[in-house]
Write an enzyme that holds these catalytic residues in place. Structure first.
Site, PDB file in Angstrom:
ATOM      1  N   SER A 241       0.832  -1.220   0.000  1.00  0.00           N
ATOM      2  CA  SER A 241       0.000   0.000   0.000  1.00  0.00           C
ATOM      3  C   SER A 241       0.861   1.263   0.000  1.00  0.00           C
ATOM      4  O   SER A 241       0.561   2.230  -0.719  1.00  0.00           O
ATOM      5  CB  SER A 241      -0.979   0.006   1.178  1.00  0.00           C
ATOM      6  OG  SER A 241      -0.310  -0.201   2.396  1.00  0.00           O
ATOM      7  N   HIS A 271      -1.965  -8.874   1.982  1.00  0.00           N
ATOM      8  CA  HIS A 271      -1.682  -7.596   2.668  1.00  0.00           C
ATOM      9  C   HIS A 271      -2.825  -7.321   3.655  1.00  0.00           C
ATOM     10  O   HIS A 271      -3.100  -8.141   4.512  1.00  0.00           O
ATOM     11  CB  HIS A 271      -1.507  -6.519   1.584  1.00  0.00           C
ATOM     12  CG  HIS A 271      -0.919  -5.211   2.041  1.00  0.00           C
ATOM     13  ND1 HIS A 271      -0.273  -5.041   3.240  1.00  0.00           N
ATOM     14  CD2 HIS A 271      -0.877  -3.992   1.435  1.00  0.00           C
ATOM     15  CE1 HIS A 271       0.132  -3.787   3.356  1.00  0.00           C
ATOM     16  NE2 HIS A 271      -0.226  -3.124   2.276  1.00  0.00           N
ATOM     17  N   ARG A 327       2.772  -4.869  16.883  1.00  0.00           N
ATOM     18  CA  ARG A 327       1.379  -4.432  16.739  1.00  0.00           C
ATOM     19  C   ARG A 327       0.438  -5.536  17.215  1.00  0.00           C
ATOM     20  O   ARG A 327      -0.638  -5.276  17.753  1.00  0.00           O
ATOM     21  CB  ARG A 327       1.094  -4.060  15.272  1.00  0.00           C
ATOM     22  CG  ARG A 327       1.997  -2.945  14.755  1.00  0.00           C
ATOM     23  CD  ARG A 327       1.857  -2.743  13.263  1.00  0.00           C
ATOM     24  NE  ARG A 327       2.232  -3.927  12.515  1.00  0.00           N
ATOM     25  CZ  ARG A 327       2.078  -4.073  11.195  1.00  0.00           C
ATOM     26  NH1 ARG A 327       1.557  -3.083  10.486  1.00  0.00           N
ATOM     27  NH2 ARG A 327       2.452  -5.179  10.593  1.00  0.00           N
TER      28      ARG A 327
END
Ligand SMILES: CC(C)(COP(=O)(O)OP(=O)(O)OC[C@H]1O[C@@H](n2cnc3c(N)ncnc32)[C@H](O)[C@@H]1OP(=O)(O)O)[C@@H](O)C(=O)NCCC(=O)NCCS
Length: 441
Positions: A241, A271, A327
């Site tokens: 992206s 993704h 994350r």
């Protein structure tokens, strides 16, 4: 907007001068060698891009302007009574390169509130699509419909001086980011809540307002959105992206065109779409095993079955990371603090124990550990946001912060059209025989 723009301009001018001097002195230094296999295998490990906003380390994970996620959680401004970082603060950090004070984040909140108006034709464009259209298709169509508002496109047509490109991109980026929560919420409410829409609340911060417009008023869901929008924002420049937005922007396609292109990449299952795939995979496992709480042995067997069918285990593996994604850890920590007994979260944690040794045993998977997508869906399901096809749209709203702040930097630093050299296998074969060259001019 003036203050932020002025601050950015001063930083960008200083950085551009420094880069100019650096290239004058060191421009011909070699920074690596490229192996033939890398050319055929997704250009892994080839350093070929500059992205200032964040840097990924294979062991430590992502750092935004040098700050890790736990540091961001500590140092970025929070909402009143909140404990999660405000994405407005992260945007400031990525754009300016310094930690924001509370009033800096507040300034961005009020700027985005002021600029959040979405023209009616954008809603009409979404409404024109069949309701069963994938939410990411609706989202990208809406960004394209919004392109009528591009300052960059308008000013370019009027003959803008190239020194001003960054200024028009800056304005477009701020408008776009301001409008995306409304667009995302509209798609959600149209598709999943009988077209009953919720007006924005001008008193809320950007992520809090997104939660509100989606229809989730729980304060801890607002906190989750603040964290979610912060940790998904950027992952250096080579991911699909970010790289796509940067590449398309290098053709001087305006930020709307560039972001739409990048978000089409995010919609791929390798993704951003992996976050919907994870919940789908767990749900299918529950259905197939006819149990809501599969044992670790059952999960083990299901993982092996997934692999034997030639599919990937969604949420595991990474092109660069070689450790559990910080994350993932930040989301795990959120769940531990807010709902440690949630059954789906428990499954995600059991999957975390079972999958890595199995992937390791295959001998080919470079990173057997979970990435960001392995956890996010379970948090959303906890709050009853169960429509997993929508999850990538949330990722996309967040990712806009990183790729658009980078796009402003791209134009401010005067980066040129991106145009790497490609080869044919015929050329490679001839080169291997000692006939002709493989490198470009
Ligand atoms: C993220 C991803 C695309 C990275 O790809 P990559 O850089 O090519 O990864 P690797 O170099 O480790 O791949 C080597 C092999 O392991 C396989 N592999 C990697 N991750 C895997 C996974 N989660 N499950 C099964 N196999 C996996 C690859 O498909 C490849 O197999 P092949 O040689 O038969 O084609 C990959 O790990 C993947 O498909 N993960 C699942 C989807 C996902 O979670 N995406 C979100 C990323 S943030």
């Amino acid at each position: 907007m003036g203050v932020l723009k002025d601050k950015f301009k001063a930083k960008a001018d200083a950085a551009a001068a420094e880069i100019r001097d650096m290239l004058k002195e060191h421009g011909n230094k070699k920074i690596g060698e490229v192996q033939l296999s890398q050319v055929y295998q997704g250009m892994r490990g080839i350093t070929g891009l500059v992205t200032e906003t964040s840097l990924l380390d294979s062991q430590d994970g992502i750092r935004f302007r040098g700050y890790s996620i736990p540091e961001l959680q500590q140092k970025l401004p929070k909402a009143k009574k909140g404990s999660e970082p405000l994405p407005e603060g992260l945007f400031y950090l990525m754009l300016i390169g310094e930690l924001p004070a509370e009033e800096d984040a507040g300034y961005i909140t009020s700027t985005w509130q002021r600029r959040s108006h979405v023209p009616n034709h954008v809603f009409a464009a979404i409404d024109a699509l069949p309701v069963n259209t994938h939410p990411m298709t609706m989202f990208v169509s809406a960004i394209m419909a919004l392109q009528t508002e591009s300052n960059f496109a308008k000013r370019y047509a009027e003959g803008m001086n190239k020194k001003d490109y960054w200024d028009a991109v800056f304005d477009d980026a701020m408008d776009l980011i301001a409008r995306l929560p409304r667009v995302a919420a509209y798609i959600y409410r149209r598709k999943y809540r009988n077209n009953q829409h919720i007006h924005p609340n001008g008193l809320l911060d950007w992520a809090g307002n997104l939660a509100h417009m989606l229809g989730f008023e729980d304060e801890s869901f607002k906190e989750l959105m603040r964290l979610y929008m912060t940790i998904h924002a950027d992952h250096e420049g080579g991911n699909v992206s970010a790289h796509t937005t940067h590449l398309v922007g290098s053709a001087l396609s305006d930020p709307y065109l560039s972001l739409a292109a990048g978000m089409n990449g995010l919609a791929g299952p390798l993704h951003g779409l992996a976050n919907q795939e994870v919940v789908k995979w767990i749900t299918e496992m529950q259905d197939e095993l006819k149990t809501k709480v599969p044992s670790k042995e059952q999960i083990d067997a299901y993982v092996r079955k997934t692999l034997s069918e030639g599919k990937v285990v969604p949420g595991y593996g990474h092109a660069v990371l070689r450790k559990t994604d910080p994350r993932f850890e930040a989301q795990m920590d959120f769940a531990k603090r807010h709902f440690p007994d949630d059954p789906l979260v428990q499954i995600v944690w059991n999957v975390y124990e079972v999958v890595p040794p199995i992937l390791q045993s295959l001998g080919k998977v470079k990173n057997p550990w979970p990435n960001v997508d392995a956890h996010s869906g379970a948090l959303l399901v906890h709050y009853n946001l169960k429509e997993y096809e929508f999850y990538t749209v949330l990722f996309a709203v967040s990712r806009a912060l990183g790729v658009l702040s980078s796009l402003i930097w791209d134009r401010a630093l005067g980066f040129p059209l991106e145009r790497p050299k490609s080869v044919t296998t015929e050329l490679v074969k001839n080169w291997l025989k000692g006939e002709g060259e493989i490198w470009g001019d």
